[in-house]
Design a protein around this motif. Structure first.
Motif, PDB file in Angstrom:
ATOM      1  N   ARG A 109      -0.071  12.163  -5.715  1.00  0.00           N
ATOM      2  CA  ARG A 109      -1.469  12.449  -6.028  1.00  0.00           C
ATOM      3  C   ARG A 109      -2.204  11.187  -6.521  1.00  0.00           C
ATOM      4  O   ARG A 109      -3.296  10.861  -6.077  1.00  0.00           O
ATOM      5  CB  ARG A 109      -1.472  13.538  -7.116  1.00  0.00           C
ATOM      6  CG  ARG A 109      -2.771  14.240  -7.373  1.00  0.00           C
ATOM      7  CD  ARG A 109      -3.224  15.060  -6.218  1.00  0.00           C
ATOM      8  NE  ARG A 109      -4.509  14.546  -5.763  1.00  0.00           N
ATOM      9  CZ  ARG A 109      -5.195  15.035  -4.746  1.00  0.00           C
ATOM     10  NH1 ARG A 109      -4.733  16.045  -4.063  1.00  0.00           N
ATOM     11  NH2 ARG A 109      -6.350  14.509  -4.412  1.00  0.00           N
ATOM     12  N   ILE A 142      -7.721   0.407  -2.945  1.00  0.00           N
ATOM     13  CA  ILE A 142      -7.170  -0.414  -1.869  1.00  0.00           C
ATOM     14  C   ILE A 142      -7.847  -0.072  -0.548  1.00  0.00           C
ATOM     15  O   ILE A 142      -8.035   1.100  -0.227  1.00  0.00           O
ATOM     16  CB  ILE A 142      -5.647  -0.179  -1.714  1.00  0.00           C
ATOM     17  CG1 ILE A 142      -4.950  -0.353  -3.053  1.00  0.00           C
ATOM     18  CG2 ILE A 142      -5.074  -1.151  -0.704  1.00  0.00           C
ATOM     19  CD1 ILE A 142      -3.447  -0.180  -2.986  1.00  0.00           C
ATOM     20  N   GLY A 143      -8.212  -1.100   0.195  1.00  0.00           N
ATOM     21  CA  GLY A 143      -8.725  -0.887   1.543  1.00  0.00           C
ATOM     22  C   GLY A 143      -7.834  -1.640   2.515  1.00  0.00           C
ATOM     23  O   GLY A 143      -7.254  -2.656   2.148  1.00  0.00           O
ATOM     24  N   MET A 144      -7.715  -1.116   3.744  1.00  0.00           N
ATOM     25  CA  MET A 144      -6.834  -1.803   4.682  1.00  0.00           C
ATOM     26  C   MET A 144      -7.439  -1.864   6.076  1.00  0.00           C
ATOM     27  O   MET A 144      -8.063  -0.912   6.542  1.00  0.00           O
ATOM     28  CB  MET A 144      -5.476  -1.095   4.725  1.00  0.00           C
ATOM     29  CG  MET A 144      -4.458  -1.816   5.568  1.00  0.00           C
ATOM     30  SD  MET A 144      -2.773  -1.403   5.084  1.00  0.00           S
ATOM     31  CE  MET A 144      -1.869  -2.190   6.406  1.00  0.00           C
ATOM     32  N   ARG A 195     -15.092   0.487   7.564  1.00  0.00           N
ATOM     33  CA  ARG A 195     -14.422   1.667   7.017  1.00  0.00           C
ATOM     34  C   ARG A 195     -13.611   1.301   5.773  1.00  0.00           C
ATOM     35  O   ARG A 195     -13.620   2.013   4.775  1.00  0.00           O
ATOM     36  CB  ARG A 195     -13.506   2.288   8.068  1.00  0.00           C
ATOM     37  CG  ARG A 195     -12.699   3.457   7.525  1.00  0.00           C
ATOM     38  CD  ARG A 195     -11.815   4.068   8.568  1.00  0.00           C
ATOM     39  NE  ARG A 195     -10.836   3.111   9.063  1.00  0.00           N
ATOM     40  CZ  ARG A 195     -10.036   3.330  10.114  1.00  0.00           C
ATOM     41  NH1 ARG A 195     -10.115   4.470  10.767  1.00  0.00           N
ATOM     42  NH2 ARG A 195      -9.174   2.420  10.496  1.00  0.00           N
ATOM     43  N   ILE A 237      -2.844   8.736  -3.762  1.00  0.00           N
ATOM     44  CA  ILE A 237      -4.007   9.075  -2.947  1.00  0.00           C
ATOM     45  C   ILE A 237      -5.281   8.604  -3.640  1.00  0.00           C
ATOM     46  O   ILE A 237      -6.171   8.019  -3.018  1.00  0.00           O
ATOM     47  CB  ILE A 237      -4.030  10.595  -2.679  1.00  0.00           C
ATOM     48  CG1 ILE A 237      -2.961  10.928  -1.635  1.00  0.00           C
ATOM     49  CG2 ILE A 237      -5.396  11.036  -2.194  1.00  0.00           C
ATOM     50  CD1 ILE A 237      -2.744  12.400  -1.426  1.00  0.00           C
ATOM     51  N   ARG A 263     -15.679  11.080   3.260  1.00  0.00           N
ATOM     52  CA  ARG A 263     -15.599  12.503   3.572  1.00  0.00           C
ATOM     53  C   ARG A 263     -14.382  13.125   2.935  1.00  0.00           C
ATOM     54  O   ARG A 263     -14.439  14.216   2.391  1.00  0.00           O
ATOM     55  CB  ARG A 263     -15.461  12.637   5.073  1.00  0.00           C
ATOM     56  CG  ARG A 263     -16.702  13.169   5.655  1.00  0.00           C
ATOM     57  CD  ARG A 263     -16.581  13.899   6.837  1.00  0.00           C
ATOM     58  NE  ARG A 263     -17.686  14.810   6.624  1.00  0.00           N
ATOM     59  CZ  ARG A 263     -18.463  15.266   7.571  1.00  0.00           C
ATOM     60  NH1 ARG A 263     -18.193  14.944   8.786  1.00  0.00           N
ATOM     61  NH2 ARG A 263     -19.440  16.051   7.298  1.00  0.00           N
ATOM     62  N   LEU A 264     -13.239  12.409   3.074  1.00  0.00           N
ATOM     63  CA  LEU A 264     -11.996  12.930   2.510  1.00  0.00           C
ATOM     64  C   LEU A 264     -12.136  13.122   1.009  1.00  0.00           C
ATOM     65  O   LEU A 264     -11.555  14.024   0.428  1.00  0.00           O
ATOM     66  CB  LEU A 264     -10.834  11.968   2.792  1.00  0.00           C
ATOM     67  CG  LEU A 264     -10.428  11.796   4.245  1.00  0.00           C
ATOM     68  CD1 LEU A 264      -9.214  10.903   4.339  1.00  0.00           C
ATOM     69  CD2 LEU A 264     -10.141  13.143   4.884  1.00  0.00           C
ATOM     70  N   SER A 323       0.826  -1.205   0.000  1.00  0.00           N
ATOM     71  CA  SER A 323       0.000   0.000   0.000  1.00  0.00           C
ATOM     72  C   SER A 323       0.858   1.253   0.000  1.00  0.00           C
ATOM     73  O   SER A 323       0.358   2.347   0.080  1.00  0.00           O
ATOM     74  CB  SER A 323      -0.895  -0.011   1.232  1.00  0.00           C
ATOM     75  OG  SER A 323      -0.102  -0.206   2.382  1.00  0.00           O
ATOM     76  N   ARG A 324       2.154   1.046  -0.015  1.00  0.00           N
ATOM     77  CA  ARG A 324       3.143   2.133   0.033  1.00  0.00           C
ATOM     78  C   ARG A 324       3.015   2.991   1.280  1.00  0.00           C
ATOM     79  O   ARG A 324       3.346   4.178   1.264  1.00  0.00           O
ATOM     80  CB  ARG A 324       3.095   2.986  -1.229  1.00  0.00           C
ATOM     81  CG  ARG A 324       3.989   2.381  -2.305  1.00  0.00           C
ATOM     82  CD  ARG A 324       4.097   3.235  -3.527  1.00  0.00           C
ATOM     83  NE  ARG A 324       4.848   4.468  -3.332  1.00  0.00           N
ATOM     84  CZ  ARG A 324       4.955   5.422  -4.246  1.00  0.00           C
ATOM     85  NH1 ARG A 324       4.353   5.276  -5.416  1.00  0.00           N
ATOM     86  NH2 ARG A 324       5.646   6.500  -4.009  1.00  0.00           N
ATOM     87  N   PHE A 376     -15.443   8.342   7.166  1.00  0.00           N
ATOM     88  CA  PHE A 376     -14.236   9.180   7.081  1.00  0.00           C
ATOM     89  C   PHE A 376     -13.585   9.178   5.701  1.00  0.00           C
ATOM     90  O   PHE A 376     -13.341  10.246   5.131  1.00  0.00           O
ATOM     91  CB  PHE A 376     -13.251   8.741   8.170  1.00  0.00           C
ATOM     92  CG  PHE A 376     -12.027   9.586   8.260  1.00  0.00           C
ATOM     93  CD1 PHE A 376     -12.095  10.875   8.767  1.00  0.00           C
ATOM     94  CD2 PHE A 376     -10.806   9.112   7.816  1.00  0.00           C
ATOM     95  CE1 PHE A 376     -10.969  11.673   8.848  1.00  0.00           C
ATOM     96  CE2 PHE A 376      -9.673   9.899   7.885  1.00  0.00           C
ATOM     97  CZ  PHE A 376      -9.754  11.178   8.403  1.00  0.00           C
ATOM     98  N   PRO A 377     -13.295   7.988   5.110  1.00  0.00           N
ATOM     99  CA  PRO A 377     -12.659   8.001   3.779  1.00  0.00           C
ATOM    100  C   PRO A 377     -13.539   8.674   2.725  1.00  0.00           C
ATOM    101  O   PRO A 377     -13.015   9.341   1.824  1.00  0.00           O
ATOM    102  CB  PRO A 377     -12.445   6.530   3.448  1.00  0.00           C
ATOM    103  CG  PRO A 377     -12.938   5.739   4.567  1.00  0.00           C
ATOM    104  CD  PRO A 377     -13.464   6.629   5.628  1.00  0.00           C
ATOM    105  N   ARG A 430      -5.572   4.873  -3.230  1.00  0.00           N
ATOM    106  CA  ARG A 430      -5.999   4.506  -1.882  1.00  0.00           C
ATOM    107  C   ARG A 430      -7.471   4.852  -1.656  1.00  0.00           C
ATOM    108  O   ARG A 430      -8.161   4.199  -0.885  1.00  0.00           O
ATOM    109  CB  ARG A 430      -5.153   5.239  -0.850  1.00  0.00           C
ATOM    110  CG  ARG A 430      -3.758   4.664  -0.740  1.00  0.00           C
ATOM    111  CD  ARG A 430      -2.984   5.446   0.274  1.00  0.00           C
ATOM    112  NE  ARG A 430      -1.624   4.974   0.408  1.00  0.00           N
ATOM    113  CZ  ARG A 430      -0.638   5.733   0.871  1.00  0.00           C
ATOM    114  NH1 ARG A 430      -0.880   6.980   1.221  1.00  0.00           N
ATOM    115  NH2 ARG A 430       0.574   5.250   0.975  1.00  0.00           N
ATOM    116  N   ARG A 431      -7.928   5.892  -2.347  1.00  0.00           N
ATOM    117  CA  ARG A 431      -9.315   6.288  -2.145  1.00  0.00           C
ATOM    118  C   ARG A 431     -10.274   5.328  -2.824  1.00  0.00           C
ATOM    119  O   ARG A 431     -11.438   5.244  -2.442  1.00  0.00           O
ATOM    120  CB  ARG A 431      -9.545   7.699  -2.691  1.00  0.00           C
ATOM    121  CG  ARG A 431      -8.982   8.747  -1.777  1.00  0.00           C
ATOM    122  CD  ARG A 431      -9.275  10.135  -2.263  1.00  0.00           C
ATOM    123  NE  ARG A 431      -8.779  11.094  -1.280  1.00  0.00           N
ATOM    124  CZ  ARG A 431      -8.902  12.410  -1.417  1.00  0.00           C
ATOM    125  NH1 ARG A 431      -9.483  12.912  -2.483  1.00  0.00           N
ATOM    126  NH2 ARG A 431      -8.436  13.199  -0.494  1.00  0.00           N
TER     127      ARG A 431
END
Ligand SMILES: Nc1ncnc2c1ncn2[C@@H]1O[C@H](COP(=O)(O)OP(=O)(O)O)[C@@H](O)[C@H]1O
Ligand SMILES: [Mg+2]
Lengths: 377, 686
Positions: A117, A127-129, A196, A120, A151-152, A94-95, A148-149, A123-124
Motif C-alpha cells: 500500500r 517516483i516517476g519513470m 505522464r 503504491i 486518474r488512478l 522502483s521495486r 492516467f496516473p 509511486r503515485r
C-alpha cells in the motif's frame, strides 16, 4: 575493481546535502532460491567471488553489490553495455523488481520495508519513470495517457486538467492531445511518456534509456529538451543510457557498470582522464576529447610567473574552442572561474594532458591504433 | 545406452519391424490374434463405465437435474423473449448493428440474410437456435474469462487448464452429448450445456494469450503510475488485451452456435438444426439445402459481426455529443419501438403471413433429382473409381479388392508374386537413390496396399507408431504413443480406430495435396487468393452438418460421401497455411534465389517451399484436426469407424461405448497433434 574512483571534493554539486536516494549493497540475483546465498555474511567480504560462485551454479547475478548516492537535483547516469544490469538496478529502485539483498533509502527511508500500500503511494507521488519503448496505453489518447496516473489517484477533473495542461506545455505536445499513440512518431510518443511521468510531480525521476529507440537527430533534440526541462524542475534523476556521448551531454555523474558490478563512478571527465581500468578507458576511447575536456582539466603543473596577467579564458571552455585561441601563444592563457584566476594553460600543458590519455589508450589497446587528437575532428 | 539409441533411431529397427510384419502376415492363419485383437484380451471398460455412470446418476442425479431445471427456466425466459420480438424488429436491429460495425455492405448482407429466414418460413426455429446462443455465449464468456485469467495469473493453474481445454475441444461433440443427456435430462438444456462446454475453451485460450502478450513495459508503466493490482488488471491489462479477448468472444460464439446445431441431434429442441437433420435423414434435399442455408447465413452474420467488434479501430469520440456518440443505439431503439408499435396495427410485421411464404423446396428437389439423374453415369463412375481403386485397397487390401467384379480380373498367385517383386524392386531402387527412409516407406505402403489397413497385424502397427514417435520426439513422445496405442488395444476399439485412421488418412492426404496446390497458386496469383478467401471463410464458419448436404445430395449415403465432406472441411487450413507460409518467405531469400539463377519452378521448390515448410506443417496439423472433427459428423452419412461408434453410443444411450470411442478419437487427435507440432518446431529450428 568495482570501487568508485576517489572523488575530488567538488565532485558532486550538492555533495554536502543529504542524498535524495541512497542505494546500498544492492543485489539482484535471478534463478532458483537466490536468498539462500545471503544467509551468512559472505556478501560484505568478497562480493565478486560470491557472484562468480552464483554464476557457476547457473544463477544470474544481474546486480552485484551496487552502492551509490543520488543528490537532490543531480542527474546521475548509469551506463554500460546491454545486459550489464542497468535496467535491473533502476527497476530495483522502483521495486518493479524485488531486490534480493541490500537497502534503498529514499529521503532516508528504506523502500524495501514499505508495504504494498505504501509503495503504491510512493509511486503515485514520489517516483516517476520513463521507459525505453514508451510503455504507453494503446487504447488511451495522449491526454488520457498523461492523465492516467492522476486518474488512478482519483483526482478531481479540474485538478487533473490543470496538471495535464501544464506538462503538455512543458514537453511541447500542444495540438496532439486527442491523438492516439499509434498516430504519433517515436519522439512524440516519448514526449507523452515523459509528460505522464511528470504529471504526478515526482521528486525522483527514473529514465531507462528514454531516447535509445529514437533516431539520432531526434535524440539530440530530445536531450536538449530534457536538459531544459530539468533546469526548470530540478528533479533528482537516475538516467540510463548505453550511449557515452549522451551520458557526457547530460550527466553530473556517471556510474559505469559491467556484468552487474560497478566499474567506476565519477564526473564524466574523471572517467576520461582517470579511468579506473582498461575497460573504462576502452569505453571512453571514441570520445572526442577536445569537446569534453575543459580548460580547467589541462592546467599547467607549474604556474609560470605573472601568468595571471595573461589574456584570460573561462575554466569551462572546451579544448575545441581553446585550440585556436592558444595557437601561436607560447606563453599560454590565464584560466579563470567566475572571475577568479585558477591557473594557466600553455600549448605544452595541453599536449601533456592529451598525451597522458593517449598513453592510457596505448596500454588498453596493446599497441593498436591509439586515438590522436585528430580523431575528434 | 548410446548404441541402443542409435539402433532404435536407425534403419535396423524399421527393417526389423517390417520383417516381423511380413512374418506375422505369412503365418497369419496360425497367428490369427495378430491381425484381429482377440476379444478375450479386451479390458471390459464399458460395463464399468456404465455402472459408474449409473452410480453417479443414482447419487447425484438430483443435483444435476436441479441445476438443469434452473437453467431451463432461464432458457425458456430468453427463448420467449426472443420469440416475442417481432421479426421486423430483429431485422432492424441486426441491420443497424451491422451498419454500425462494418458499414453498408454487411448491413445489406445481414438484411438479406434475416429476410431470407423470414420468407422461407422457419423463423421460430431459427430464433430458438439463436436463443441458445444468446444465453450460452455470455455464460461461456464469463466462465472462460475467469479461467483464462486464472491461467494467466498462475503458471501452475495454466499447466492444468491447458490439457483440459485440449481434451474438451478434441473429444468429439457427439461424445459430450450422452453424458450430458444422462445427467441433465432431455431437451434444449442439453444443447445449452454442451455448447457451454464446447464454447469455453477458445475464450480461455484467447484470454490467457491476450493477457500474456500485453507489452511488459506498458504493465510496468501502469505499476509505476501507482496502480493497485485491481486497477492494473482492469485499466491496463484487460484493455490492452481487448483485441485478443474479443477475438475469443468471436470464436466462442461460433463454437457455441456450431454445438447448438450439433446438439439438436438429440431432438426435442424444435430448432433449425433439428429441421435440417430431419430433412437430411429423409433425403429431402431441397429442404435440407434451403434450411442449411438458414444455418449458414446465421453463422456468417454472427461471425462477421463479432469479428468486426474485435478489429474495430479505436476512434476519437471525446468531442462528440451524447447524441452523436450513441446515435446507433438511439436509432436502434427508435426503430425497435416504432416497429413494435406498428406491429400492433399491422400484424404482418410481427407474424409473417403464411401466404407470403416462399418455400421452393419441391422445385429444388425436382431440380436436384433431375440433375443427379442426368449425370448419374458420370457420378457413378467417379464413385466407382474412387471406391475400387483408392478406398477399398487401403481399407481391405488389394488381395480382397481385386476381383472380376471390381477390377475386371482375378488376383492370381502369379500376379501376387509379380506385385511382390515390383514392391521389392521399388524398395531397392528407393534405397539406392533416396536412402532408407523412403525405402521403408515404400515397403510399408507395399504391404499396406496388399492386405489393407484392417489386415495389418496390430503388434507391428503399434510398434511402428511408437518407433516413429520416438524418432520425432524422443522417449517422452514414444511413451505417450505407447500409452495411446495401449488404450486403443485394451479397450477393444483398435479395428474402428484403424478405420478412422484410414478415412482420415486419405482425406488428409488429398486435402493436403489439393489444398497445398491451391495455397501455392493463391500465394503466387492474387486473383486466386481473392477467389479462395471468401470460400475458405464460409467453409470455416459453416456448422458441420451443412457441409454434408451437397455431397449427400449428389453421392447419396456412404463412405465416399463422408470422405468428400471431410475433405471439404479439412482442406481449408491446408490452403490457408500454405499461402501464409509462402507469402511469409523473406524477400531477401527470394532475391538471393533469383540471383543464383533459379527458374520460377526451382524458386518454388528449392527456396519458397522449404522456407515455408514449418508453417505448412502447422497447416497439415490443422488439417488433421479438422478431419478428425468432421469424421464424427460424417458418421451421419454412414461410416464404420470410431465416429460411427460414438454416434451409435449416443443413439443407444450406451454411455460406455460412446465415451470410449470418443476418448479414442481424442487420443488419436492429440497424438497426431503433438507429433506434428514437434515436427514443425524442429523444421523451424533448422
Ligand atoms: N526476468 C529475468 N530473468 C532472468 N534473467 C534476467 C531477467 N531480467 C534480466 N535478466 C538478466 O539480467 C542481466 C541484466 O539485464 P538488464 O538489467 O536488462 O541489462 P541492461 O538493462 O543493462 O541491458 C542480463 O543478463 C539479463 O539476461
Ligand atoms: Mg535495459
Amino acid at each position: 575493481m568495482p570501487t568508485a574512483a576517489p572523488e575530488p571534493a567538488d565532485a558532486t554539486p550538492a555533495a554536502s546535502l543529504v542524498p535524495k536516494l541512497s542505494c546500498k549493497n544492492l543485489w539482484k540475483v535471478y534463478g532458483s532460491n537466490p536468498q539462500h546465498w545471503f544467509r551468512d555474511n559472505a556478501v560484505t567480504t568478497d562480493p565478486v567471488a560470491l557472484a562468480q560462485g552464483m554464476r557457476a551454479k547457473g544463477l544470474i547475478p544481474a546486480a552485484v553489490n551496487v552502492s551509490f548516492d543520488v543528490a537532490k537535483g543531480e542527474i546521475f547516469v548509469i551506463m554500460g553495455l546491454s545486459g550489464s544490469g542497468k535496467s535491473t538496478v533502476v527497476r530495483c529502485l522502483s521495486r518493479l523488481v524485488e531486490p534480493t539483498y541490500g537497502e534503498i533509502l529514499l529521503d532516508g527511508e528504506d523502500l524495501l520495508r514499505k508495504s504494498a500500500r505504501e509503495l503504491i503511494e510512493i509511486r503515485r507521488h514520489k517516483i516517476g519513470m520513463v521507459f525505453q519503448n514508451f510503455g504507453l496505453m494503446p487504447h488511451l489518447s495522449v491526454i488520457e495517457n498523461i492523465a492516467f496516473p492522476l486518474r488512478l489517484q482519483g483526482l478531481a477533473e479540474r485538478e487533473r486538467r490543470s496538471r495535464v495542461e501544464k506538462v503538455i506545455a512543458l514537453v511541447g505536445l500542444e495540438g496532439r492531445e486527442k491523438s492516439y499513440p499509434h498516430q504519433l512518431s517515436g519522439g512524440q510518443q516519448q514526449r507523452v511518456g515523459i509528460a505522464r511521468s511528470l504529471a504526478t510531480e515526482p521528486e525522483l525521476w527514473l529514465l531507462d534509456e528514454p531516447f535509445s529507440a529514437l533516431d539520432p537527430m531526434i535524440r539530440r533534440q530530445m536531450q536538449d529538451e530534457f536538459l531544459s526541462i530539468q533546469r526548470k524542475l530540478r528533479k533528482s534523476i537516475v538516467f540510463i543510457t548505453h550511449d557515452f556521448l549522451e551520458a557526457l551531454r547530460i550527466a553530473d555523474r556517471i556510474m559505469l557498470m559491467r556484468d552487474g558490478q560497478i566499474v567506476q563512478i565519477g564526473r564524466p571527465v574523471d572517467l576520461i582522464i582517470n579511468p579506473a581500468d582498461e575497460y573504462v578507458a576502452e569505453f571512453t576511447r571514441d570520445v572526442p576529447l577536445v569537446r569534453v575536456l575543459k580548460a580547467a582539466d589541462v592546467l599547467a603543473e607549474k604556474v609560470p610567473e605573472g601568468s595571471a596577467a595573461l589574456p584570460g579564458v573561462d575554466a569551462e571552455t572546451t579544448i575545441e574552442d581553446l585550440l585556436p585561441m592558444l595557437a601561436g601563444r607560447h606563453d599560454g592563457l590565464s584560466v579563470t572561474r567566475s572571475g577568479q584566476h585558477i591557473g594557466c594553460v600553455t600549448p605544452t600543458s595541453l599536449i601533456d594532458a592529451l598525451a597522458r590519455r593517449a598513453d592510457l589508450h596505448g596500454a588498453a589497446m596493446r599497441g593498436t591504433k591509439s586515438p590522436a587528437v585528430g580523431d575528434a575532428g | 545406452m548410446n548404441g541402443l539409441r542409435h539402433w532404435f533411431s536407425g534403419v535396423h529397427a524399421w527393417a526389423a519391424l517390417i520383417a516381423l510384419t511380413l512374418a506375422l502376415l505369412i503365418f497369419r492363419d496360425a497367428l490369427a490374434w495378430s491381425v484381429r485383437y482377440p476379444n478375450e484380451w479386451v479390458v471390459p471398460l464399458t460395463p464399468w463405465l456404465n455402472s459408474g455412470m449409473n452410480w453417479v446418476i443414482d447419487h447425484f442425479g438430483a443435483y444435476f437435474r436441479a441445476f438443469s431445471d434452473t437453467l431451463a427456466v432461464v432458457m425458456r425466459l430468453v427463448r420467449n423473449l426472443i420469440n416475442a420480438l417481432p421479426w421486423s424488429v430483429v431485422l432492424a436491429l441486426v441491420t443497424v448493428a451491422a451498419f454500425a460495425l462494418a458499414g453498408w455492405r454487411l448491413a445489406l448482407f445481414s438484411f438479406a440474410a434475416v429476410l431470407y429466414m423470414v420468407v422461407i418460413g422457419f423463423w421460430t426455429q431459427a430464433m430458438n437456435s439463436l436463443a441458445l446462443v444468446v444465453l450460452s455465449v455470455p455464460i461461456a464468456v464469463i466462465i472462460g474469462f475467469a479461467i483464462g485469467t486464472l491461467g494467466f495469473a498462475s503458471e501452475r493453474a495454466d499447466r492444468a487448464i491447458r490439457p483440459t481445454m485440449d481434451l474438451l475441444q478434441t473429444v468429439p461433440a457427439f461424445a459430450y452429448l450422452l453424458p450430458i443427456l444422462l445427467l441433465f435430462g432431455f431437451g434444449p438444456v442439453v444443447g445449452l450445456i454442451a455448447s457451454l462446454l464446447y464454447a469455453v475453451p477458445p475464450m480461455v485460450r484467447n484470454t490467457t494469450l491476450g493477457l500474456r502478450s500485453v507489452n511488459a513495459e506498458t504493465v510496468e508503466a501502469g505499476r509505476m503510475s501507482g496502480a493497485t493490482t485491481a486497477q492494473l488488471f482492469w485499466r491496463v491489462q484487460v484493455p490492452c488485451a481487448k483485441r485478443q479477448i474479443l477475438l475469443g468472444i468471436n470464436q466462442t460464439t461460433m463454437a457455441a452456435f456450431s454445438m447448438v446445431i450439433i446438439a439438436s441431434i438429440i431432438g426435442g429442441t424444435a430448432d433449425i438444426g433439428w429441421e435440417v437433420l430431419t430433412a437430411i435423414r429423409r433425403a429431402l434435399f431441397g429442404e435440407s439445402l434451403l434450411l442449411g442455408l438458414v444455418i449458414a447465413l446465421m453463422a456468417m452474420v454472427m461471425d462477421r459481426l463479432t469479428a468486426r467488434i474485435a478489429v474495430r479501430e479505436i476512434t476519437d469520440r471525446q468531442d462528440q455529443s451524447f447524441a452523436q456518440r450513441y446515435r446507433y443505439w438511439i436509432i436502434a431503439l427508435i426503430l425497435a419501438l416504432g416497429l413494435s408499435l406498428l406491429a400492433q396495427v399491422m400484424p404482418f410485421l410481427s407474424d409473417y403471413p403464411r401466404e407470403w411464404r416462399y418455400y421452393p423446396a419441391a422445385q429444388l428437389n425436382a431440380a436436384v433429382t433431375y440433375i443427379v439423374a442426368e449425370f448419374s453415369t458420370s457420378i457413378d463412375l467417379i464413385k466407382r473409381v474412387a471406391f475400387f481403386y483408392v478406398m477399398l485397397p487401403v481399407k481391405m487390401g488389394l488381395e480382397r479388392t481385386i476381383s472380376p467384379f471390381s477390377w475386371g480380373f482375378t488376383f492370381t498367385d502369379t500376379l501376387k508374386v509379380a506385385y511382390a517383386v515390383a514392391i521389392v524392386a521399388l524398395t531397392g531402387v528407393a534405397w539406392l537413390r533416396r536412402g532408407w527412409r523412403i525405402a521403408t516407406l515404400s515397403a510399408f505402403i507395399g504391404i499396406l496396399l496388399f492386405v489393407g489397413i484392417t489386415g495389418m497385424p496390430w503388434p507391428t502397427m503399434a510398434g511402428m507408431a511408437v518407433l516413429l514417435a520416438y524418432q520425432v520426439g524422443g522417449r517422452r513422445m514414444a511413451l505417450g504413443m505407447a500409452a495411446g496405442m495401449g488404450f486403443l488395444l485394451l479397450t477393444g476399439i483398435w479395428q474402428e480406430a484403424m478405420l478412422s485412421v484410414y478415412l482420415c488418412g486419405i482425406a488428409v492426404l488429398l486435402s493436403f495435396v489439393i489444398g497445398g496446390t491451391l495455397g501455392v497458386l493463391a500465394a503466387e496469383f492474387r486473383p486466386v487468393s481473392a477467389v479462395l478467401r471468401p470460400i475458405n471463410d464460409t467453409l470455416q464458419t459453416m456448422p458441420l452438418f451443412v457441409i454434408l448436404i451437397p455431397f449427400v445430395m449428389i453421392f447419396k449415403i456412404g463412405e465416399f460421401t463422408a470422405l468428400l465432406a471431410i475433405i471439404a472441411y479439412a482442406i481449408v487450413p491446408s490452403i490457408r497455411y500454405t499461402e501464409l507460409g509462402i507469402r511469409g518467405v523473406s524477400p531477401e531469400a527470394i532475391e538471393a534465389g533469383r540471383i543464383c539463377g533459379c527458374t520460377p519452378w526451382q524458386l518454388l521448390w528449392r527456396v519458397k517451399l522449404p522456407l515455408a515448410s514449418p508453417v505448412i506443417m502447422l497447416g497439415l496439423n490443422q488439417t488433421i484436426m479438422y478431419a478428425i472433427v468432421m469424421l464424427v459428423i460424417a458418421a451421419l452419412v454412414g461410416t464404420s469407424d470410431l465416429g460411427q461408434m460414438v454416434y451409435i453410443g449416443l443413439g443407444d444411450g450406451d454411455f460406455g461405448v460412446g465415451i470410449i470411442a470418443g476418448v479414442g478419437m481424442a487420443v488419436i487427435a492429440m497424438l497426431a497433434d503433438r507429433m506434428m507440432q514437434t515436427i514443425s518446431r524442429k523444421q523451424a529450428r533448422n
